[in-house]
Design a protein around this motif. Structure first.
Motif, PDB file in Angstrom:
ATOM      1  N   GLU B  62       0.836  -1.212   0.000  1.00 23.99           N
ATOM      2  CA  GLU B  62       0.000   0.000   0.000  1.00 23.99           C
ATOM      3  C   GLU B  62       0.860   1.246   0.000  1.00 23.99           C
ATOM      4  N   LEU B  63       1.990   1.168   0.736  1.00 27.79           N
ATOM      5  CA  LEU B  63       2.884   2.335   0.781  1.00 27.79           C
ATOM      6  C   LEU B  63       3.462   2.626  -0.598  1.00 27.79           C
ATOM      7  N   GLN B  64       3.835   1.551  -1.316  1.00 26.52           N
ATOM      8  CA  GLN B  64       4.364   1.734  -2.671  1.00 26.52           C
ATOM      9  C   GLN B  64       3.328   2.429  -3.549  1.00 26.52           C
ATOM     10  N   GLN B  65       2.109   1.895  -3.466  1.00 23.07           N
ATOM     11  CA  GLN B  65       1.018   2.443  -4.269  1.00 23.07           C
ATOM     12  C   GLN B  65       0.761   3.899  -3.891  1.00 23.07           C
ATOM     13  N   GLU B  66       0.769   4.136  -2.583  1.00 22.95           N
ATOM     14  CA  GLU B  66       0.509   5.488  -2.077  1.00 22.95           C
ATOM     15  C   GLU B  66       1.601   6.445  -2.525  1.00 22.95           C
ATOM     16  N   ASN B  67       2.866   5.948  -2.461  1.00 22.53           N
ATOM     17  CA  ASN B  67       3.992   6.786  -2.900  1.00 22.53           C
ATOM     18  C   ASN B  67       3.849   7.166  -4.366  1.00 22.53           C
ATOM     19  N   LYS B  68       3.466   6.161  -5.165  1.00 19.43           N
ATOM     20  CA  LYS B  68       3.309   6.412  -6.593  1.00 19.43           C
ATOM     21  C   LYS B  68       2.240   7.483  -6.819  1.00 19.43           C
ATOM     22  N   LEU B  70       1.187   9.680  -4.671  1.00 17.75           N
ATOM     23  CA  LEU B  70       1.625  10.977  -4.154  1.00 17.75           C
ATOM     24  C   LEU B  70       2.583  11.660  -5.123  1.00 17.75           C
ATOM     25  N   ARG B  71       3.464  10.835  -5.751  1.00 19.97           N
ATOM     26  CA  ARG B  71       4.391  11.426  -6.730  1.00 19.97           C
ATOM     27  C   ARG B  71       3.621  12.027  -7.897  1.00 19.97           C
ATOM     28  N   GLU B  72       2.631  11.272  -8.371  1.00 21.80           N
ATOM     29  CA  GLU B  72       1.821  11.780  -9.490  1.00 21.80           C
ATOM     30  C   GLU B  72       1.099  13.062  -9.087  1.00 21.80           C
ATOM     31  N   ASN B  74       2.004  15.084  -6.809  1.00 28.53           N
ATOM     32  CA  ASN B  74       3.024  16.121  -6.630  1.00 28.53           C
ATOM     33  C   ASN B  74       3.341  16.797  -7.957  1.00 28.53           C
TER      34      ASN B  74
END
Lengths: 167, 276
Positions: B62-68, B70-72, B74
């Motif tokens: 979930e963190l990976q998905q969330e990071n992705k 969030l990057r988008e 951002n």
């Protein structure tokens, strides 16, 4: 057993009517503490028929009382179900717990459980504290119900009567 | 299967109790009184606390998905910020232009610079306004800050203007404070020079230089620049370096003043010059 299926509902119905009609006559204090004669019957059924009988009859008797009182439907059903189930633990060969003071003990335990559940949930969200609920309502009602259940002790049992006739 | 049946039979009392309790609770929570509202609030609070405790345990996927995600987000937000900044700057510029339009009595045409050169000896700007917009040769080009140049060529929809940094530009100017006259020109290197200023003239750094009424090309009183340096050119004249009021590096929008040289005056002056 078949006879019991008819007998218990009739007794319970009669006691429910009595509880709703006349029991307020013997209410204690301004807190309106009354004995629970329907609960005594449910406990008796539990000891006599076991956990299933006690909980099922307790559920329906409680639900009927809830419906008749019209408020907080399901609360007495829950209290009677659990009490009837606990009473079922005292089912023994020869109905040892229906005799003498054993019945008073079981009634007190089951009444405490029933009153605890009933008043415990009923007092939620009110300003009455836990200690007050326990002292003023739970113990008082359970004690009063236990005292009234002493009536069962004076009702002569079939075996006693039969013994009396043969003597 | 038989075993499961036996287990169920063994537990039938508890199963029945559970079913009856569930029914009781269903009836209880069907009520809508203060006790149930309180219990609901407690239940929601407890559930929320447990849930917030569980969310503290990190889930790698979930963190990976969330990071992705969030990057988008951002990147999207960075683009939006960039656009907003651009809009804000444009808004500031346009507000200034609007104020200028309201303050200026001369009618004019506004235009956007579509091309410009700044590093040659004859620098020009191309403006997206032409004869279709009533833009003609010799019209002055100004900005909110001051004089920018003069139209030297026109097309239907575009026009070219010489800016101050053009060796062909000669502008009659004067000091606003001391009214000393001079000719402004570009030295072809990097400076605007005010010539024909006598050594004795009262000109100091900071003096505002404006267009002179002697000029037939430009209306008088338009700010041209400020004096930044004064020195001796020779025995007779001063060397006066001017910093233009307009920043040509950042210039984007201009106004073309609908002001043409007075033909009678121009003809008279030209004929007199020929006679001489």
């Amino acid at each position: 057993m078949r006879f019991n299926i008819i007998k218990y509902p009739i007794i319970l119905l009669a006691l429910i009517l009595l509880q709703k009609s006349f029991i307020s006559v013997i209410a204690l204090s301004k807190l309106n503490i009354t004995p629970d004669i329907v609960l005594i019957a449910v406990i008796y059924i539990g000891i006599k028929e076991g956990k299933i009988g006690g909980s099922v009859y307790g559920f329906f008797a409680g639900l009927l009382l809830d419906i008749l009182s019209g408020s907080f439907v399901g609360l007495l059903a829950l209290a009677y179900t659990v009490s009837g189930f606990v009473a079922g633990f005292f089912k023994t060969e020869g109905d040892r717990f229906l005799s003498k003071y054993n019945f008073l003990l079981v009634t007190f335990i089951c009444s405490l459980i029933s009153c605890f559940l009933y008043y415990g949930l009923y007092s939620q969200g009110t300003s009455t504290g836990f200690a007050d609920v326990m002292l003023l309502y739970v113990f008082t009602s359970a004690t009063y119900t236990t005292l009234i259940s002493m009536v069962i002790l004076v009702i002569p049992k079939r075996k006693t009567l039969e013994r009396g006739f043969t003597d | 299967m038989k075993r499961i049946g036996l287990v169920i039979l063994d537990l039938k009392e508890y199963i029945i109790l559970t079913v009856l309790i569930i029914f009781s609770l269903y009836f209880i929570f069907s009520n809508d009184n203060s006790q149930i509202r309180f219990l609901r609030a407690v239940a929601i609070g407890t559930f929320g606390t447990v849930q917030s405790g569980l969310t503290a345990i990190p889930n790698v996927f979930e963190l990976q998905q969330e990071n992705k995600l969030l990057r988008e987000t951002n990147i999207k937000l960075a683009n939006e910020i960039s656009n907003l900044k651009e809009s804000k700057l444009e808004n500031i510029r346009l507000t200034k232009l609007l104020n200028f339009r309201e303050e200026n009595k001369l009618s004019f045409v506004s235009g956007r610079i579509v091309n410009k050169s700044l590093v040659q000896t004859r620098n020009t700007i191309t403006i997206n306004a032409g004869e279709a917009d009533s833009v003609f040769i010799n019209m002055p080009v100004v900005t909110v800050e001051g004089l920018a140049g003069r139209i030297v060529s026109t097309g239907r929809n575009y026009s070219i203007a010489n800016i101050l940094y053009n060796k062909d530009m000669r502008i009659t100017v004067k000091s606003q404070r001391t009214r000393i006259d001079g000719i402004l020109m570009y030295d072809g290197l990097q400076n605007l020079i005010m010539t024909n200023v006598l050594k004795s003239a009262d000109l100091t750094a900071g003096d505002l230089i404006i267009t002179s009424e002697y000029s037939n090309l430009f209306p008088p009183g338009i700010p041209v620049g400020t004096v930044t340096e004064t020195g001796n050119l020779d025995n007779l004249f001063k060397k006066v370096v001017i910093t233009p009021a307009v920043n040509f590096q950042t210039l984007e929008e201009v106004f073309i003043l609908k002001h043409l040289p007075d033909k009678d005056r121009a003809d008279l002056e030209n004929s007199y010059q020929k006679k001489k």
